[in-house]
Design an enzyme around this catalytic site. Structure first.
Site: not given
Length: 350
Positions: A328, A325, A36
């Site tokens: 991240h 979040d 990610s």
């Protein structure tokens, strides 16, 4: 930052500016593999819950559109692409709209939730690194049909970025009692290093020569990690960070071995651990004031589906937060991380 480091970065920046001013990117293409930290939307096309194609993800990106990037805005690779002179970002390969001439400038194969171990990817339906490599082979065939004889120079001159390992620990080893029974964290690291080494060798066999291998960040400092494993502490979880540092140290061995085994390879290790750790432990030095929680919702657990437009408490100004979040980084933090990425990439070009 010492004078010598400042001078080096200044020279690199000036070189970048002069080359980009000529209207050509510094490298013909960029290719990205991993999780990610690099995914720009491949997971949008998968049957997986690990997605970021809904608000408030992307609220500070172009046109405030969620693209699948796990942040409120740009990722480090976006800033790097801009600096290297690209007029658009390397697109997610699974986005069928990007076929054709757009492939001339590279592609992004990264998938959130992926890791060096294929088992990690199976847990949430993400694209394993082996599958990402298969997509890259498919890409090469398409590139040849578009670029003809120029395809080989694009492949050999391109910049390749690999960023994985975080999910192998966070989503697999740390929460898998069977794995922890079978292997110590050091043994598990060795297994991952073996997978990483094989991936690099396979990528090399396909023509890659300029490779940036990204370390694992301080995973024990993620708000989610502190909430789940921190035993009611607000401090980074030491044993998780130790696992990351141990793994990162072994990446340096890969770099040395590859230079011996693979003629012509130019591989650098990008240390994202220290920069992010410094942001968390000395936030005021970077203009941040919140490191214990992310901007989205309460910021202590929300990520992926839990970070949504109904999340209560989402901050108004993410630029003061290190994390978007609970895992991240924000665009503001990513911009700082991008400085290291740009310097690493430039070192492979000059």
């Amino acid at each position: 930052m010492g004078y010598s480091s400042f001078l080096l970065i200044s020279i690199l920046f000036l070189t970048v500016v002069l080359n980009v001013a000529n209207g050509q990117p510094l490298v013909p293409a960029m290719f990205l593999f991993g999780d990610s930290s690099l995914d720009v939307g491949n997971n949008n096309h998968l049957l997986t819950v690990v997605k970021a194609n809904f608000p408030p993800y992307g609220r500070d990106f172009e046109n405030h559109i969620p693209t699948g990037r796990f942040s409120n805005g740009k990722l480090p690779i976006d800033f790097a692409a801009e600096t290297f002179g690209f007029t658009s970002y390397p697109p997610a390969y699974l986005n069928l709209k990007i076929k054709g001439n757009n492939l001339l400038y590279g592609a992004n194969f990264a998938s959130a939730g992926s890791g060096y171990s294929s088992l990690t990817s199976k847990l949430d339906g993400s694209i394993s690194l082996n599958k990402q490599l298969e997509y890259y082979m498919e890409y090469q065939k398409e590139l040849v049909s578009i670029a003809g004889p120029n395809a080989s120079s694009i492949i050999s001159g391109a910049l390749y970025l690999i960023g994985a390992g975080t999910c192998d620990f966070m989503q697999n080893y740390f929460v898998n009692p069977l794995l922890k029974k079978l292997y110590t964290v050091d043994q598990f690291s060795d297994i991952l290093i073996g997978y990483c080494s094989n991936f690099i060798q396979n990528l090399y066999a396909l023509g890659a020569r300029r490779i940036v291998l990204i370390t694992i960040p301080p995973i024990g400092c993620f708000p989610a990690a502190i909430t789940i494993f921190g035993l009611h502490s607000n401090e980074c979880v030491p044993w998780m960070n130790s696992a990351a540092l141990n793994f990162n140290k072994k990446l340096n061995t890969i770099s040395q071995d590859c230079r011996k085994m693979l003629p012509g390879i130019n591989l650098v290790i990008l240390d994202t651990y220290q920069t992010l750790y410094d942001m968390v432990t000395k936030p005021s030095d970077y203009g941040f004031f919140e490191v214990r929680k992310g901007c989205c919702g309460t910021g202590v657990l929300e990520t992926v589906l839990l970070c949504n437009h109904k999340s209560i408490g989402t901050c108004a100004n993410a630029s003061k937060y290190v994390f978007w979040d609970s895992i991240h980084p924000t665009e503001a933090a990513n911009k700082i991380l991008a400085d290291d990425l740009i310097a690493a990439g430039k070192s492979l070009i000059s």
